[in-house]
Design an enzyme around this catalytic site. Structure first.
Site, PDB file in Angstrom:
ATOM      1  N   ARG A  48      38.492  48.029  93.229  1.00  0.00           N
ATOM      2  CA  ARG A  48      38.429  47.760  91.582  1.00  0.00           C
ATOM      3  C   ARG A  48      38.391  46.057  91.298  1.00  0.00           C
ATOM      4  O   ARG A  48      38.913  45.587  90.239  1.00  0.00           O
ATOM      5  CB  ARG A  48      39.645  48.400  90.810  1.00  0.00           C
ATOM      6  CG  ARG A  48      39.693  49.744  90.803  1.00  0.00           C
ATOM      7  CD  ARG A  48      38.700  50.514  90.399  1.00  0.00           C
ATOM      8  NE  ARG A  48      39.097  51.986  90.817  1.00  0.00           N
ATOM      9  CZ  ARG A  48      38.956  52.793  91.630  1.00  0.00           C
ATOM     10  NH1 ARG A  48      38.035  52.351  92.545  1.00  0.00           N
ATOM     11  NH2 ARG A  48      39.243  53.819  91.747  1.00  0.00           N
ATOM     12  N   SER A  82      41.875  54.162  83.257  1.00  0.00           N
ATOM     13  CA  SER A  82      42.936  53.989  84.364  1.00  0.00           C
ATOM     14  C   SER A  82      43.449  52.696  83.455  1.00  0.00           C
ATOM     15  O   SER A  82      42.719  51.659  83.923  1.00  0.00           O
ATOM     16  CB  SER A  82      42.629  54.166  85.635  1.00  0.00           C
ATOM     17  OG  SER A  82      42.156  55.389  86.060  1.00  0.00           O
ATOM     18  N   GLU A 106      44.299  47.340  85.862  1.00  0.00           N
ATOM     19  CA  GLU A 106      43.080  47.527  86.354  1.00  0.00           C
ATOM     20  C   GLU A 106      42.295  46.926  84.983  1.00  0.00           C
ATOM     21  O   GLU A 106      41.208  46.323  85.130  1.00  0.00           O
ATOM     22  CB  GLU A 106      42.728  49.056  86.450  1.00  0.00           C
ATOM     23  CG  GLU A 106      41.318  49.011  86.780  1.00  0.00           C
ATOM     24  CD  GLU A 106      41.093  50.570  87.036  1.00  0.00           C
ATOM     25  OE1 GLU A 106      41.909  51.274  88.295  1.00  0.00           O
ATOM     26  OE2 GLU A 106      39.899  51.143  86.874  1.00  0.00           O
TER      27      GLU A 106
HETATM   28  P1  NAP Z   1      44.310  62.421  91.401  1.00  0.00           P
HETATM   29  O1  NAP Z   1      43.574  63.453  92.284  1.00  0.00           O
HETATM   30  O2  NAP Z   1      45.251  62.701  90.372  1.00  0.00           O
HETATM   31  O3  NAP Z   1      44.909  61.602  92.410  1.00  0.00           O
HETATM   32  C1  NAP Z   1      45.612  60.422  92.032  1.00  0.00           C
HETATM   33  C2  NAP Z   1      45.144  58.984  92.981  1.00  0.00           C
HETATM   34  O4  NAP Z   1      45.112  59.435  94.267  1.00  0.00           O
HETATM   35  C3  NAP Z   1      43.664  58.888  92.834  1.00  0.00           C
HETATM   36  O5  NAP Z   1      43.794  57.797  91.970  1.00  0.00           O
HETATM   37  C4  NAP Z   1      42.990  58.602  94.046  1.00  0.00           C
HETATM   38  O6  NAP Z   1      42.791  56.966  94.205  1.00  0.00           O
HETATM   39  C5  NAP Z   1      44.022  58.958  95.080  1.00  0.00           C
HETATM   40  N1  NAP Z   1      43.423  59.938  95.737  1.00  0.00           N
HETATM   41  C6  NAP Z   1      43.330  61.324  95.387  1.00  0.00           C
HETATM   42  N2  NAP Z   1      42.740  62.164  96.441  1.00  0.00           N
HETATM   43  C7  NAP Z   1      42.396  61.342  97.397  1.00  0.00           C
HETATM   44  C8  NAP Z   1      41.518  61.392  98.632  1.00  0.00           C
HETATM   45  N3  NAP Z   1      41.469  62.666  99.215  1.00  0.00           N
HETATM   46  N4  NAP Z   1      41.734  60.196  99.263  1.00  0.00           N
HETATM   47  C9  NAP Z   1      42.058  59.067  99.058  1.00  0.00           C
HETATM   48  N5  NAP Z   1      42.819  58.737  97.822  1.00  0.00           N
HETATM   49  C10 NAP Z   1      42.760  59.872  96.990  1.00  0.00           C
HETATM   50  O7  NAP Z   1      43.238  61.629  90.638  1.00  0.00           O
HETATM   51  P2  NAP Z   1      42.648  61.584  89.243  1.00  0.00           P
HETATM   52  O8  NAP Z   1      43.683  60.375  88.653  1.00  0.00           O
HETATM   53  O9  NAP Z   1      42.292  62.652  88.619  1.00  0.00           O
HETATM   54  O10 NAP Z   1      41.266  60.682  89.475  1.00  0.00           O
HETATM   55  C11 NAP Z   1      40.168  61.263  90.253  1.00  0.00           C
HETATM   56  C12 NAP Z   1      39.167  60.179  90.638  1.00  0.00           C
HETATM   57  O11 NAP Z   1      38.586  59.609  89.441  1.00  0.00           O
HETATM   58  C13 NAP Z   1      39.946  58.980  91.360  1.00  0.00           C
HETATM   59  O12 NAP Z   1      39.036  58.521  92.343  1.00  0.00           O
HETATM   60  C14 NAP Z   1      40.110  58.061  90.238  1.00  0.00           C
HETATM   61  O13 NAP Z   1      40.292  56.584  90.524  1.00  0.00           O
HETATM   62  C15 NAP Z   1      39.093  58.224  89.301  1.00  0.00           C
HETATM   63  N6  NAP Z   1      39.496  57.719  88.054  1.00  0.00           N
HETATM   64  C16 NAP Z   1      39.039  56.595  87.507  1.00  0.00           C
HETATM   65  C17 NAP Z   1      39.251  56.077  86.286  1.00  0.00           C
HETATM   66  C18 NAP Z   1      39.092  54.665  85.855  1.00  0.00           C
HETATM   67  O14 NAP Z   1      39.302  54.429  84.430  1.00  0.00           O
HETATM   68  N7  NAP Z   1      38.644  53.695  86.566  1.00  0.00           N
HETATM   69  C19 NAP Z   1      40.066  57.055  85.366  1.00  0.00           C
HETATM   70  C20 NAP Z   1      40.410  58.145  85.986  1.00  0.00           C
HETATM   71  C21 NAP Z   1      39.917  58.592  87.314  1.00  0.00           C
HETATM   72  P3  NAP Z   1      41.400  56.319  93.876  1.00  0.00           P
HETATM   73  O15 NAP Z   1      41.733  56.020  92.632  1.00  0.00           O
HETATM   74  O16 NAP Z   1      41.809  54.920  94.716  1.00  0.00           O
HETATM   75  O17 NAP Z   1      40.159  57.026  94.124  1.00  0.00           O
END
Ligand code: NAP
Length: 333
Positions: free
Chosen positions: A156, A225, A321
């Site tokens: 990021r 996020s 972020e």
């Molecule tokens: P989640 O499934 O509740 O998991 C929480 C965090 O754990 C995620 O942010 C993700 O990191 C990490 N994670 C989960 N599964 C993983 C795997 N198999 N390998 C490595 N890391 C893992 O996640 P969530 O909050 O619903 O988000 C799902 C994805 O959408 C994530 O990749 C998240 O970054 C992305 N997202 C981005 C935003 C934004 O505004 N930038 C907002 C919401 C969600 P990472 O974030 O490093 O992938």
């Protein structure tokens, strides 16, 4: 002097103004701009910034939004203007059957911001497909190309976010998308898809997942996020895991461990909490929401409370972020 209202130009919709707001569509218009060279900010879709005070400077926004897709023997190349909405590019490619961007579906913001932030979701990052970026140097008044390596993309992050590329306005992004596409399905919610899935089916699943968990900024102002997932040493992760066996942990580079910021915030008691119109979203603690009349001051106060709460409970420092912009530019907490 009448000043420009920024409330509708960032998705957290906090009350703030700037001195002048310049919107340009073509590179040749940028070189003719006369703006405050001492204090200016380049704005994309406003989905990863929060104006926490009146900005005593000028804002420049590039709105060009064209896109050219070219087929080669083993890959596709894409040239997209930085003002194109990122999700529109994802739809354009995915509906043509071109796989590579589908895991990054529905991330708010423009193509330029995708490079600034090195957006990432569901195991894919912008850097995986980016080959170069075209910028306009606002001080030297000339166009330049920056290769992927020189962008120093990280989690990021990039040179554009760290402030060491001051004065570089991203005008175009260049993507290199190999034809030998393989779906990336190792995140929760995607495992049930078959390996024979199409890019469009993966995109549809990701859109459904995001819509089920994340608030739409048009209905409930937010900036996605708010914090990065912290990366800690193996020793610290082992210690925490011994105290909190349910804590999610993921292997990161350099023998480090990535923790879930959303989980830490929830466990520290902040999920669904609302103070002075600012709060965390009821379904996802990592998203900070403006419930109506939030101000920059109420946001700052709440962000500090969350950081202190997580530090006290887990000895883990959270990092924003979202970029905070105050009177004179970027504010570091
Ligand atoms: P989640 O499934 O509740 O998991 C929480 C965090 O754990 C995620 O942010 C993700 O990191 C990490 N994670 C989960 N599964 C993983 C795997 N198999 N390998 C490595 N890391 C893992 O996640 P969530 O909050 O619903 O988000 C799902 C994805 O959408 C994530 O990749 C998240 O970054 C992305 N997202 C981005 C935003 C934004 O505004 N930038 C907002 C919401 C969600 P990472 O974030 O490093 O992938």
């Amino acid at each position: 002097m009448s000043r420009f209202n920024l409330k509708n130009h960032h998705t957290l919709a906090l009350p703030a103004v700037c001195n002048n707001f310049y919107e340009v569509t073509h590179v040749h218009e940028i070189s003719k701009l006369t703006f405050d060279l001492e204090n200016y900010f380049i704005l994309g879709g406003g989905s990863n910034v929060a104006f926490i005070d009146d900005f005593d400077g000028d804002i420049i926004a590039f709105k060009g939004n064209s896109c050219v897709i070219t087929e080669h023997t083993d890959h596709w190349s894409v040239e997209a203007d930085s003002g194109l909405v990122w999700h529109e590019l994802v739809i354009l490619l995915t509906e043509k059957g071109i796989g590579g961007l589908e895991n990054l579906a529905l991330i708010p913001g423009n193509c330029g911001a995708a490079a600034v932030q090195n957006i990432g979701a569901y195991g894919v990052e912008f850097k995986d497909v980016c080959s170069a970026v075209e910028v306009f140097d606002l001080h030297k008044k000339q166009k330049r190309f920056i290769t992927k390596d020189a962008c120093h993309f990280a989690y990021r992050n990039s040179i554009f976010k760290r402030g060491d590329a001051r004065g570089l306005l991203i005008t175009k992004i260049y993507l290199h998308i190999p034809k030998d596409w393989q779906p990336k399905l190792n995140y929760r919610g995607l495992e049930s898809l078959s390996q024979c899935v199409t890019p469009k089916a993966v995109m549809d699943r990701i859109v459904a997942l995001r819509e089920s968990k994340l608030p739409n900024p048009e209905q409930l102002p937010n900036a996605g996020s708010f914090f990065k997932n912290p990366v800690v040493s193996e020793q610290q992760a082992d210690l925490l895991k011994s105290q909190y066996p349910d804590m999610p942990c993921y292997t990161a580079a350099d023998q480090k461990v990535k923790l879930s910021a959303g989980w830490l915030i929830e466990q520290a008691g902040f999920k669904g909490v609302e103070v002075d119109s600012i709060g965390t979203y009821k379904k996802h603690a990592l998203v900070i929401v403006n419930y109506g009349n939030a101000t920059g001051a109420s946001l700052l106060h709440f962000v500090r409370e969350i950081k202190e709460g997580v530090l006290r409970r887990f000895s883990v420092a959270l990092e924003n972020e979202v970029l905070l912009i105050g009177k004179y530019g970027i504010v570091n907490l």
